[in-house]
Design a protein around this motif. Structure first.
Motif, PDB file in Angstrom:
ATOM      1  N   PRO A 312      -3.033   3.083   5.981  1.00 19.04           N
ATOM      2  CA  PRO A 312      -4.230   2.421   5.870  1.00 19.04           C
ATOM      3  C   PRO A 312      -3.796   1.029   4.899  1.00 19.04           C
ATOM      4  CG  PRO A 312      -4.422   4.267   4.425  1.00 19.04           C
ATOM      5  CD  PRO A 312      -3.097   4.323   5.291  1.00 19.04           C
ATOM      6  N   VAL A 313      -4.768   0.140   4.788  1.00 21.04           N
ATOM      7  CA  VAL A 313      -4.567  -0.961   3.935  1.00 21.04           C
ATOM      8  C   VAL A 313      -5.743  -1.168   3.265  1.00 21.04           C
ATOM      9  CG1 VAL A 313      -3.943  -3.447   3.545  1.00 21.04           C
ATOM     10  CG2 VAL A 313      -2.595  -2.154   5.188  1.00 21.04           C
ATOM     11  N   PRO A 314      -6.104  -1.093   1.988  1.00 21.39           N
ATOM     12  CA  PRO A 314      -5.218  -0.487   0.966  1.00 21.39           C
ATOM     13  C   PRO A 314      -4.987   0.963   1.215  1.00 21.39           C
ATOM     14  CG  PRO A 314      -7.133  -0.905  -0.123  1.00 21.39           C
ATOM     15  CD  PRO A 314      -7.230  -1.581   1.428  1.00 21.39           C
ATOM     16  N   GLY A 315      -3.996   1.375   0.345  1.00 19.84           N
ATOM     17  CA  GLY A 315      -3.937   2.953   0.320  1.00 19.84           C
ATOM     18  C   GLY A 315      -2.920   3.584   1.084  1.00 19.84           C
ATOM     19  N   GLY A 316      -1.964   2.693   1.524  1.00 23.35           N
ATOM     20  CA  GLY A 316      -0.791   3.054   2.364  1.00 23.35           C
ATOM     21  C   GLY A 316       0.484   2.835   1.607  1.00 23.35           C
ATOM     22  N   VAL A 317       1.190   1.955   1.821  1.00 16.82           N
ATOM     23  CA  VAL A 317       2.367   1.522   1.226  1.00 16.82           C
ATOM     24  C   VAL A 317       2.216   1.195  -0.216  1.00 16.82           C
ATOM     25  CG1 VAL A 317       4.498   0.055   1.248  1.00 16.82           C
ATOM     26  CG2 VAL A 317       3.438   0.742   3.204  1.00 16.82           C
ATOM     27  N   GLY A 318       1.091   0.435  -0.689  1.00 14.89           N
ATOM     28  CA  GLY A 318       0.864   0.045  -1.986  1.00 14.89           C
ATOM     29  C   GLY A 318       1.305   1.205  -3.321  1.00 14.89           C
ATOM     30  N   PRO A 319       0.456   2.432  -3.201  1.00 10.03           N
ATOM     31  CA  PRO A 319       0.730   3.281  -4.098  1.00 10.03           C
ATOM     32  C   PRO A 319       2.051   3.957  -4.218  1.00 10.03           C
ATOM     33  CG  PRO A 319      -1.286   3.725  -2.861  1.00 10.03           C
ATOM     34  CD  PRO A 319      -0.598   2.497  -2.264  1.00 10.03           C
ATOM     35  N   MET A 320       2.844   3.981  -2.901  1.00  9.69           N
ATOM     36  CA  MET A 320       4.100   4.331  -2.959  1.00  9.69           C
ATOM     37  C   MET A 320       5.201   3.628  -3.638  1.00  9.69           C
ATOM     38  SD  MET A 320       3.851   7.075  -1.144  1.00  9.69           S
ATOM     39  CE  MET A 320       5.250   7.731  -0.978  1.00  9.69           C
ATOM     40  N   THR A 321       4.785   2.233  -3.770  1.00 11.47           N
ATOM     41  CA  THR A 321       5.769   1.224  -4.335  1.00 11.47           C
ATOM     42  C   THR A 321       5.663   1.731  -5.954  1.00 11.47           C
ATOM     43  OG1 THR A 321       5.542  -0.450  -2.653  1.00 11.47           O
ATOM     44  CG2 THR A 321       6.198  -1.031  -5.001  1.00 11.47           C
ATOM     45  N   VAL A 322       4.638   1.779  -6.434  1.00 13.82           N
ATOM     46  CA  VAL A 322       4.159   2.284  -7.515  1.00 13.82           C
ATOM     47  C   VAL A 322       4.945   3.532  -8.061  1.00 13.82           C
ATOM     48  CG1 VAL A 322       2.517   2.827  -9.532  1.00 13.82           C
ATOM     49  CG2 VAL A 322       2.060   1.203  -7.812  1.00 13.82           C
ATOM     50  N   VAL A 323       4.787   4.840  -7.146  1.00 13.41           N
ATOM     51  CA  VAL A 323       5.514   5.959  -7.686  1.00 13.41           C
ATOM     52  C   VAL A 323       6.902   6.018  -7.453  1.00 13.41           C
ATOM     53  CG1 VAL A 323       5.328   6.901  -5.212  1.00 13.41           C
ATOM     54  CG2 VAL A 323       4.802   8.455  -7.347  1.00 13.41           C
ATOM     55  N   MET A 324       7.380   5.231  -6.483  1.00 17.15           N
ATOM     56  CA  MET A 324       9.028   5.100  -6.489  1.00 17.15           C
ATOM     57  C   MET A 324       9.714   4.184  -7.557  1.00 17.15           C
ATOM     58  SD  MET A 324       9.855   6.789  -3.943  1.00 17.15           S
ATOM     59  CE  MET A 324       9.073   7.639  -2.508  1.00 17.15           C
ATOM     60  N   LEU A 325       8.766   3.688  -8.392  1.00 17.71           N
ATOM     61  CA  LEU A 325       9.489   2.816  -9.547  1.00 17.71           C
ATOM     62  C   LEU A 325       9.270   3.945 -10.568  1.00 17.71           C
ATOM     63  CD1 LEU A 325       9.992   0.313 -11.392  1.00 17.71           C
ATOM     64  CD2 LEU A 325       7.431  -0.104 -11.541  1.00 17.71           C
ATOM     65  N   MET A 326       8.097   4.668 -10.623  1.00 17.29           N
ATOM     66  CA  MET A 326       8.261   5.604 -11.733  1.00 17.29           C
ATOM     67  C   MET A 326       9.445   6.592 -11.460  1.00 17.29           C
ATOM     68  SD  MET A 326       5.657   4.887 -13.771  1.00 17.29           S
ATOM     69  CE  MET A 326       5.966   3.144 -13.211  1.00 17.29           C
ATOM     70  N   LYS A 327       9.594   6.865 -10.066  1.00 24.67           N
ATOM     71  CA  LYS A 327      10.720   7.904  -9.791  1.00 24.67           C
ATOM     72  C   LYS A 327      12.189   7.262 -10.436  1.00 24.67           C
ATOM     73  CE  LYS A 327      12.676  10.571  -6.022  1.00 24.67           C
ATOM     74  NZ  LYS A 327      12.316  10.611  -4.461  1.00 24.67           N
TER      75      LYS A 327
END
Length: 340
Positions: A312-327
């Motif tokens: 979905p947009v939003p709620g698809g790729v966006g949150p994953m970008t943030v979490v991969m940065l934290m990772k």
């Protein structure tokens, strides 16, 4: 040489997508908690691949890793430095969300704000200091730079030590991805988020025909490389690609990162394909109180009738970008701990 005051071709698409996503969060649409299921099954076709829910699970795991790291390494806490030149409002929103995500999982994040009068030598000096600071594990330079002086952005991203380049923008880290070394550097955040989404859907990547639309340095190109090294047969499309609809129709996995709202039509999608939509654009909508709504690069309502899984947009790729940065930040701290 790219000037900070010139259009940012390389990072523009990624930044626009993330800015729209973060603006949506600021307006109250935080990570969804409406479903306990990471993969929300609605029917055989059009199942939602929720980046918001997957990100919540990964953040919880990262929080535990941070605590474990602290106990096992005499109080070591991952530390992130965010360097921002100027005070663009969109950049302020983006930085705010990075700081919030870091705080939520126990990462120390410091925000270094420089005036718009900062020149290239001064900025390089700040980065040199952060590179040599053993307490700083990750360094991010917020783009685009909001300054009155000409600054070579590639020089700036390459000046961050590869072992602290948690954005994955240093040429050395990008080169590692290109040659298939996915273990010793840092993967770029949005591409690695796309890959994780497909994995979480249970779709077999090996042997699949993956079509990537877009070839930007930040998203399209590294997405193609990541799927290639996971043994997909990859076709990369761009503005000069002919018969785009025919190429899309053969995709088992479709990743779209072109920055053009609703470019990909639903009838182009192969039945049962997995669709990852990296685009996010605000378009006018008189039916909404805000007067606008967010859409992706794919015609979602039509595409979901044919796709097996779709973000979905939003709620698809966006949150994953943030979490991969934290990772990446946690990974940088783990690597640093090994050298102590």
């Amino acid at each position: 040489m790219l000037s900070c005051c010139q259009p940012r071709v390389l990072v523009g698409f990624a930044e626009r997508r993330l800015r729209c996503y973060y603006k949506q969060i600021i307006n109250g649409n935080k990570f969804s908690s409406q479903s306990s299921s990471l993969l929300i099954k609605t029917k055989e076709y059009g199942r939602l691949l929720s980046g918001s829910d997957i990100a919540k699970e990964i953040l919880l795991t990262l929080s535990q890793e941070v605590k474990k790291l602290k106990v096992q390494n005499s109080g070591l806490i991952p530390q992130l430095a965010i360097v921002q030149v100027g005070a663009r409002e969109d950049s302020n929103v983006y930085v705010k969300m990075k700081l919030k995500a870091a705080k939520n999982i126990g990462i120390i994040a410091k925000h270094i704000v420089l005036p718009s009068s900062t020149n290239e030598i001064e900025l390089l000096g700040i980065l040199s200091h952060l590179n040599l600071d053993p307490h700083v594990h990750g360094v991010i330079v917020q783009m685009p730079l909001d300054c009155v002086n000409s600054i070579n952005s590639n020089l700036i991203t390459d000046s961050v030590f590869p072992n602290k380049d948690v954005d994955g923008l240093n040429s050395r880290n990008q080169g590692k991805v290109a040659v298939g070394d996915l273990a010793t550097g840092f993967l770029p955040c949005t591409p690695s988020g796309c890959l994780e989404l497909v994995k979480r859907s249970g779709t077999k990547i090996e042997g699949s025909h993956t079509v990537v639309i877009g070839r930007s340095r930040i998203v399209g190109t590294p997405v193609s490389e990541l799927f290639k090294w996971h043994n997909a047969t990859v076709t990369t499309c761009h503005s000069k690609t002919k018969n785009l609809d025919e190429v899309v129709a053969n995709a088992d996995i479709l990743v779209v990162a072109i920055g053009q709202p609703n470019l990909i039509k639903g009838e182009w999608i192969k039945k049962g394909a997995v669709v990852i939509d990296c685009g996010i654009t605000s378009i006018p909508d008189a039916t909404r109180k805000s007067g606008s709504r967010l859409v992706g690069d794919v015609d979602f309502e039509q595409a979901r009738k044919r796709a097996s899984w779709i973000t979905p947009v939003p709620g698809g790729v966006g949150p994953m970008t943030v979490v991969m940065l934290m990772k990446n930040i946690v990974l940088a701290a783990v690597k640093a701990a090994r050298t102590l």
